[in-house]
Design an enzyme around this catalytic site. Structure first.
Site, PDB file in Angstrom:
ATOM      1  N   LYS A  55       0.795  -1.319  -0.054  1.00  0.00           N
ATOM      2  CA  LYS A  55       0.082  -0.012   0.051  1.00  0.00           C
ATOM      3  C   LYS A  55       0.833   1.422  -0.024  1.00  0.00           C
ATOM      4  O   LYS A  55       0.561   2.131  -0.713  1.00  0.00           O
ATOM      5  CB  LYS A  55      -0.894   0.118   1.002  1.00  0.00           C
ATOM      6  CG  LYS A  55      -1.859  -1.126   1.279  1.00  0.00           C
ATOM      7  CD  LYS A  55      -2.831  -1.217   2.519  1.00  0.00           C
ATOM      8  CE  LYS A  55      -3.767  -2.386   2.499  1.00  0.00           C
ATOM      9  NZ  LYS A  55      -4.585  -2.692   3.785  1.00  0.00           N
ATOM     10  N   GLN A  99      -3.783  -1.719  10.366  1.00  0.00           N
ATOM     11  CA  GLN A  99      -3.766  -2.901   9.398  1.00  0.00           C
ATOM     12  C   GLN A  99      -4.245  -3.972  10.599  1.00  0.00           C
ATOM     13  O   GLN A  99      -3.821  -3.919  11.563  1.00  0.00           O
ATOM     14  CB  GLN A  99      -2.378  -3.170   9.087  1.00  0.00           C
ATOM     15  CG  GLN A  99      -2.321  -4.383   8.327  1.00  0.00           C
ATOM     16  CD  GLN A  99      -3.025  -4.470   7.002  1.00  0.00           C
ATOM     17  OE1 GLN A  99      -3.043  -3.492   6.061  1.00  0.00           O
ATOM     18  NE2 GLN A  99      -3.909  -5.432   6.625  1.00  0.00           N
ATOM     19  N   ASP A 122     -10.356   3.284   5.149  1.00  0.00           N
ATOM     20  CA  ASP A 122     -10.847   1.855   4.725  1.00  0.00           C
ATOM     21  C   ASP A 122     -12.114   1.717   5.192  1.00  0.00           C
ATOM     22  O   ASP A 122     -12.833   0.677   4.556  1.00  0.00           O
ATOM     23  CB  ASP A 122     -10.194   1.232   6.275  1.00  0.00           C
ATOM     24  CG  ASP A 122      -9.032   0.411   5.825  1.00  0.00           C
ATOM     25  OD1 ASP A 122      -8.582   0.196   4.557  1.00  0.00           O
ATOM     26  OD2 ASP A 122      -7.998   0.076   6.586  1.00  0.00           O
TER      27      ASP A 122
END
Ligand code: NDP
Length: 294
Positions: A55, A99, A122
């Site tokens: 990412k 994460q 997200d």
């Protein structure tokens, strides 16, 4: 036997990045703004390391700002929340991602709730999931958003089709089912969501015109689960041991070889949904930056 078409997420993600160039330039020219992402990683899970590296590498390639905040496994929940509060107030970061999965002593819901919804790129915060459910999304979770983009790019219109989603997680399956059933262009499917409580999965999957597999069950879906000409989206990323130098290979939730010649189309693993998840993270972060000047 007709050949199964491969839906490349790599091709679609390249188109997404090309389309973002102008928007990134406009932010720079008009507001001297560079979209920025803070990625928080706790512990040393090798798969999480790879995801975060991929990412942040993409952010660098696009000349965007990204920083990875690494915290040790034993970080307390309060320490993590304190880090998030600091990032919430830091204007350099338009998006924050933590994460997952988190170590067991940390409550994932509490952590997700601590990210301000305006930086929750997200799309996991309950406010953002609620907005999505109500048909008024802010940030759409990256994986389902990326899947919808693959369908649109490939001129696969779910309208009127029966879409079956396997898995009901808040990050993939559930938002996927919501997106597929929305009353709008390139959606509007009759949608069924299945999970471990579903009895006789095959009866349902064999009805699917579009089958989204987000189970985390390596190669579980084979030819016995599908009907001819189904469009398969394989979300699964599973590490299975092999003799290679790395000691493992990545496989999806679908047995790719088994469905060849039966399915009309399929996303490969790797190279299907994965690249789109990253592309949508970049897009959401650009949107977060743009929203400051709207
Ligand atoms: P979760 O483990 O959170 O959810 C899995 C879901 O599948 C659950 O709803 C579970 O049911 C259901 N399920 C599992 N096994 C079965 C079974 N045998 N029969 C019926 N239902 C079953 O996983 P995620 O949603 O986070 O991820 C799913 C997969 O997608 C994983 O392989 C993950 O690595 C991958 N992934 C890939 C991404 C990408 O970018 N390509 C991004 C995110 C995830 P129940 O709810 O009853 O437990």
């Amino acid at each position: 036997m007709a050949e199964t078409n491969i839906l490349s997420g790599k091709v679609v993600s390249d188109a997404v990045y090309a389309a973002l160039e102008d928007r990134i330039k406009a932010l720079s020219d008009n507001h001297s703004a560079v979209p920025g992402l803070a990625a928080v990683i706790i512990g040393e899970d090798p798969a999480s390391e790879v995801y975060v590296r991929n990412k942040t590498r993409r952010f660098r390639n696009m000349n965007l700002h990204s920083e990875t905040i690494r915290l040790p496994e034993e970080t307390s929940q309060e320490e993590l929340l304190s880090t998030i509060r600091t990032l919430n107030h830091d204007p350099v970061f338009h998006g924050i991602l933590v994460q997952l999965p988190l170590p067991k002593h940390i409550d994932t819901d509490v952590v997700i709730n601590a990210i301000i919804p305006e930086k929750d790129v997200d799309g996991f915060h309950p406010e953002n999931l609620g907005r999505l459910t109500a048909g008024k999304p802010r940030f759409i979770p990256c994986t389902p958003k990326g899947i919808m983009r693959i369908l649109e790019h490939s001129h696969i219109d779910p309208s009127g089709k029966h879409a079956v989603v396997l898995g009901r997680s808040n990050i993939v399956g559930r938002p996927m089912s919501i997106l597929l059933s929305q009353k709008q262009a390139y959606s509007n499917a009759t949608t069924t969501i299945c999970h471990s409580g579903t009895s006789d999965l095959r009866v349902i999957t064999k009805q699917a015109d579009i089958l989204v597999a987000a189970l985390g069950a390596p190669e579980m879906i084979d030819d016995s689960y599908i009907k001819e000409d189904v469009i398969i989206i394989d979300v699964g990323i599973n590490r299975v041991p092999d003799d290679s130098e790395k000691g493992y290979k990545l496989v999806g939730d679908v047995n790719f070889d088994s469905v060849q010649g039966i399915a009309q189309s399929i996303t490969p693993v790797p190279g299907g949904v994965g690249p789109m998840t990253i592309a949508m993270l970049v897009e959401n972060t650009v949107e977060a930056a743009e929203s400051l000047y709207a």
